[in-house]
Design a protein around this motif. Structure first.
Motif, PDB file in Angstrom:
ATOM      1  N   PHE A   1      14.716  17.934  -5.980  1.00 49.02           N
ATOM      2  CA  PHE A   1      13.349  17.459  -5.789  1.00 49.02           C
ATOM      3  C   PHE A   1      13.372  15.973  -5.454  1.00 49.02           C
ATOM      4  CE2 PHE A   1      13.009  20.925  -8.916  1.00 49.02           C
ATOM      5  CZ  PHE A   1      12.217  21.800  -8.190  1.00 49.02           C
ATOM      6  N   PHE A   2      12.333  15.530  -4.750  1.00 44.59           N
ATOM      7  CA  PHE A   2      12.264  14.103  -4.434  1.00 44.59           C
ATOM      8  C   PHE A   2      10.832  13.704  -4.136  1.00 44.59           C
ATOM      9  CE2 PHE A   2      13.379  16.431  -0.579  1.00 44.59           C
ATOM     10  CZ  PHE A   2      12.442  15.987   0.337  1.00 44.59           C
ATOM     11  N   ASN A   3      10.547  12.422  -4.329  1.00 44.18           N
ATOM     12  CA  ASN A   3       9.284  11.799  -3.943  1.00 44.18           C
ATOM     13  C   ASN A   3       9.583  10.768  -2.869  1.00 44.18           C
ATOM     14  OD1 ASN A   3       7.917  13.213  -5.989  1.00 44.18           O
ATOM     15  ND2 ASN A   3       8.392  11.630  -7.484  1.00 44.18           N
ATOM     16  N   GLU A   4       8.648  10.612  -1.942  1.00 47.45           N
ATOM     17  CA  GLU A   4       8.830   9.677  -0.841  1.00 47.45           C
ATOM     18  C   GLU A   4       7.623   8.751  -0.719  1.00 47.45           C
ATOM     19  OE1 GLU A   4      11.067  11.903   2.671  1.00 47.45           O
ATOM     20  OE2 GLU A   4       9.375  13.076   1.912  1.00 47.45           O
ATOM     21  N   ALA A   5       7.863   7.544  -0.258  1.00 50.93           N
ATOM     22  CA  ALA A   5       6.797   6.607   0.077  1.00 50.93           C
ATOM     23  C   ALA A   5       7.056   6.068   1.477  1.00 50.93           C
ATOM     24  CB  ALA A   5       6.745   5.454  -0.928  1.00 50.93           C
ATOM     25  N   VAL A   6       6.007   6.073   2.304  1.00 52.36           N
ATOM     26  CA  VAL A   6       6.117   5.613   3.687  1.00 52.36           C
ATOM     27  C   VAL A   6       5.174   4.426   3.866  1.00 52.36           C
ATOM     28  CG1 VAL A   6       5.833   6.210   6.116  1.00 52.36           C
ATOM     29  CG2 VAL A   6       6.703   7.922   4.496  1.00 52.36           C
ATOM     30  N   PHE A   7       5.720   3.309   4.355  1.00 55.61           N
ATOM     31  CA  PHE A   7       4.982   2.061   4.491  1.00 55.61           C
ATOM     32  C   PHE A   7       4.736   1.777   5.972  1.00 55.61           C
ATOM     33  CE2 PHE A   7       7.448   2.111   0.712  1.00 55.61           C
ATOM     34  CZ  PHE A   7       6.775   1.369  -0.239  1.00 55.61           C
ATOM     35  N   THR A   8       3.494   1.425   6.329  1.00 54.72           N
ATOM     36  CA  THR A   8       3.202   0.993   7.699  1.00 54.72           C
ATOM     37  C   THR A   8       2.592  -0.403   7.664  1.00 54.72           C
ATOM     38  OG1 THR A   8       0.975   1.980   7.731  1.00 54.72           O
ATOM     39  CG2 THR A   8       2.816   3.362   8.455  1.00 54.72           C
ATOM     40  N   ARG A   9       2.918  -1.216   8.687  1.00 58.77           N
ATOM     41  CA  ARG A   9       2.458  -2.591   8.763  1.00 58.77           C
ATOM     42  C   ARG A   9       1.921  -2.911  10.144  1.00 58.77           C
ATOM     43  NH1 ARG A   9       7.021  -2.385   6.111  1.00 58.77           N
ATOM     44  NH2 ARG A   9       6.996  -3.036   3.937  1.00 58.77           N
ATOM     45  N   ASP A  10       1.181  -4.014  10.220  1.00 56.95           N
ATOM     46  CA  ASP A  10       0.699  -4.467  11.513  1.00 56.95           C
ATOM     47  C   ASP A  10       1.756  -5.369  12.164  1.00 56.95           C
ATOM     48  OD1 ASP A  10       0.516  -6.988  10.337  1.00 56.95           O
ATOM     49  OD2 ASP A  10      -1.657  -6.891  10.076  1.00 56.95           O
ATOM     50  N   ALA A  11       1.413  -5.950  13.299  1.00 56.37           N
ATOM     51  CA  ALA A  11       2.372  -6.756  14.051  1.00 56.37           C
ATOM     52  C   ALA A  11       2.806  -8.013  13.305  1.00 56.37           C
ATOM     53  CB  ALA A  11       1.784  -7.148  15.407  1.00 56.37           C
ATOM     54  N   ASP A  12       2.015  -8.438  12.285  1.00 57.95           N
ATOM     55  CA  ASP A  12       2.350  -9.616  11.489  1.00 57.95           C
ATOM     56  C   ASP A  12       3.040  -9.248  10.184  1.00 57.95           C
ATOM     57  OD1 ASP A  12       1.205 -11.447  13.333  1.00 57.95           O
ATOM     58  OD2 ASP A  12      -0.794 -10.903  12.586  1.00 57.95           O
ATOM     59  N   ASP A  13       3.497  -8.005  10.069  1.00 60.31           N
ATOM     60  CA  ASP A  13       4.171  -7.501   8.863  1.00 60.31           C
ATOM     61  C   ASP A  13       3.274  -7.470   7.644  1.00 60.31           C
ATOM     62  OD1 ASP A  13       6.716  -6.783   9.844  1.00 60.31           O
ATOM     63  OD2 ASP A  13       7.335  -8.884   9.888  1.00 60.31           O
ATOM     64  N   ASN A  14       1.972  -7.346   7.854  1.00 57.27           N
ATOM     65  CA  ASN A  14       1.049  -7.166   6.734  1.00 57.27           C
ATOM     66  C   ASN A  14       0.855  -5.674   6.481  1.00 57.27           C
ATOM     67  OD1 ASN A  14       0.538  -9.934   6.274  1.00 57.27           O
ATOM     68  ND2 ASN A  14      -0.883  -9.959   8.015  1.00 57.27           N
ATOM     69  N   ILE A  15       0.918  -5.286   5.215  1.00 58.81           N
ATOM     70  CA  ILE A  15       0.854  -3.874   4.860  1.00 58.81           C
ATOM     71  C   ILE A  15      -0.492  -3.269   5.271  1.00 58.81           C
ATOM     72  CG2 ILE A  15       0.014  -4.291   2.498  1.00 58.81           C
ATOM     73  CD1 ILE A  15       2.617  -1.645   3.544  1.00 58.81           C
ATOM     74  N   GLU A  16      -0.448  -2.087   5.869  1.00 59.57           N
ATOM     75  CA  GLU A  16      -1.658  -1.357   6.243  1.00 59.57           C
ATOM     76  C   GLU A  16      -1.840  -0.102   5.401  1.00 59.57           C
ATOM     77  OE1 GLU A  16      -1.154  -0.785  10.511  1.00 59.57           O
ATOM     78  OE2 GLU A  16      -2.586  -2.413  10.857  1.00 59.57           O
ATOM     79  N   THR A  17      -0.782   0.720   5.274  1.00 58.48           N
ATOM     80  CA  THR A  17      -0.890   1.933   4.464  1.00 58.48           C
ATOM     81  C   THR A  17       0.402   2.160   3.685  1.00 58.48           C
ATOM     82  OG1 THR A  17      -0.027   3.420   6.174  1.00 58.48           O
ATOM     83  CG2 THR A  17      -2.421   3.040   6.156  1.00 58.48           C
ATOM     84  N   ILE A  18       0.259   2.814   2.539  1.00 58.34           N
ATOM     85  CA  ILE A  18       1.381   3.362   1.795  1.00 58.34           C
ATOM     86  C   ILE A  18       1.021   4.800   1.461  1.00 58.34           C
ATOM     87  CG2 ILE A  18       2.899   3.165  -0.195  1.00 58.34           C
ATOM     88  CD1 ILE A  18       2.102   0.257  -0.456  1.00 58.34           C
TER      89      ILE A  18
END
Length: 274
Positions: free
Chosen positions: A147-164
């Motif tokens: 079993f496993f849990n995952e987290a996916v991080f997305t950022r804008d062009a300035d490396d500011n977090i948008e979604t997790i």
């Protein structure tokens, strides 16, 4: 899971835009190198969690110690080899139950991937990074890591977090998204210390911010001002967490915040520097 769900300790970077910095130098608690050494958390004016951070002579974080009320102590430690993180350990002691556990990891770097391997040779954590920013994490558990849990991080062009986004395995699915947080209105008025960005409020986690902090990885270039929240059960909060900082001479001193999920708007994080 080998590492417990630490939703009380996994903190999220949400900060309201500070509209004016104080000018009274007498209120500044920063001395020495200005390193963050302690966090104190309270709800309804009652302090319940204390976090202490220690550094080596090169100002690398070496230890994060967490005391929850009077019953739980957790100590995260990292060692370095030629300036790079080499090993990690977590010591957890429950004074009420009389239990103490110690888990040790080797840090394995393979290109843009970082693996935490335990003392029995199992790869328990996997991180993918780009230029020091975390893009993906995977926490494995169960017999033979089935079993496993995952987290996916997305950022804008300035490396500011948008979604997790958080995914979990169960009996019928290996790509079950259970939570997603969306962030906006990133602040640039001050630097937020990177050890515990104090409003990181995950309700589900196989992702532990303490491990990431000890390895020097970043989540966001600038702290977001607001977060929204969605879960697989259909719950959506357009404003999940919001915070108001107290800043003096560019240093964050206190952070009060509201949590729409709990309905509590009297939360406080106090920051202490050396």
């Amino acid at each position: 899971m080998e590492m417990k769900n630490l939703s009380q300790f996994s903190l999220l970077l949400v900060v309201l835009l500070f509209l004016g910095c104080g000018e009274d130098d007498d209120n500044v608690t920063v001395t020495g190198d200005g390193l963050l050494v302690r966090l104190e958390r309270a709800t309804n004016d009652v302090f319940y969690q204390w976090t202490d951070i220690a550094y080596d002579q090169d100002q690398n974080v070496t230890t994060i110690g967490i005391q929850l009320e009077s019953f739980l102590q957790q100590t995260y430690e990292v060692t370095y080899n030629s300036g790079e993180p080499a090993t990690l350990s977590l010591t957890s002691e429950n004074m009420n139950a009389g239990n103490k556990t110690v888990v040790n990891y080797d840090i394995i770097r393979l290109g843009d991937e970082i693996i935490l391997r335990n003392s029995t040779g199992e790869d328990k954590y996997l991180y993918r990074v780009t230029d020091g920013y975390i893009d993906y994490s995977k926490a494995s558990y169960g017999p033979n890591n089935e079993f496993f849990n995952e987290a996916v991080f997305t950022r804008d062009a300035d490396d500011n977090i948008e979604t997790i986004a958080y995914f979990a395995t169960d009996a019928s699915s290996t790509e079950l998204k259970v939570f997603e947080y969306t962030f906006s209105d990133h602040a640039s008025d001050f630097d937020l210390p990177g050890v515990h960005n104090p409003i990181m409020g995950f309700d589900f986690t196989g992702f532990e911010v303490q491990l990431v902090a000890l390895m020097g990885l970043q989540i966001s270039n600038q702290p977001p001002l607001k977060s929204s929240y969605w879960d697989a059960g259909g719950t959506f909060r357009a404003e999940n967490l919001s915070a108001t900082p107290v800043i003096d001479n560019g240093f964050l001193q206190e952070l009060s915040y509201a949590n729409e999920g709990t309905g509590n708007d009297n939360n406080l994080v106090k920051l202490i520097y050396n």
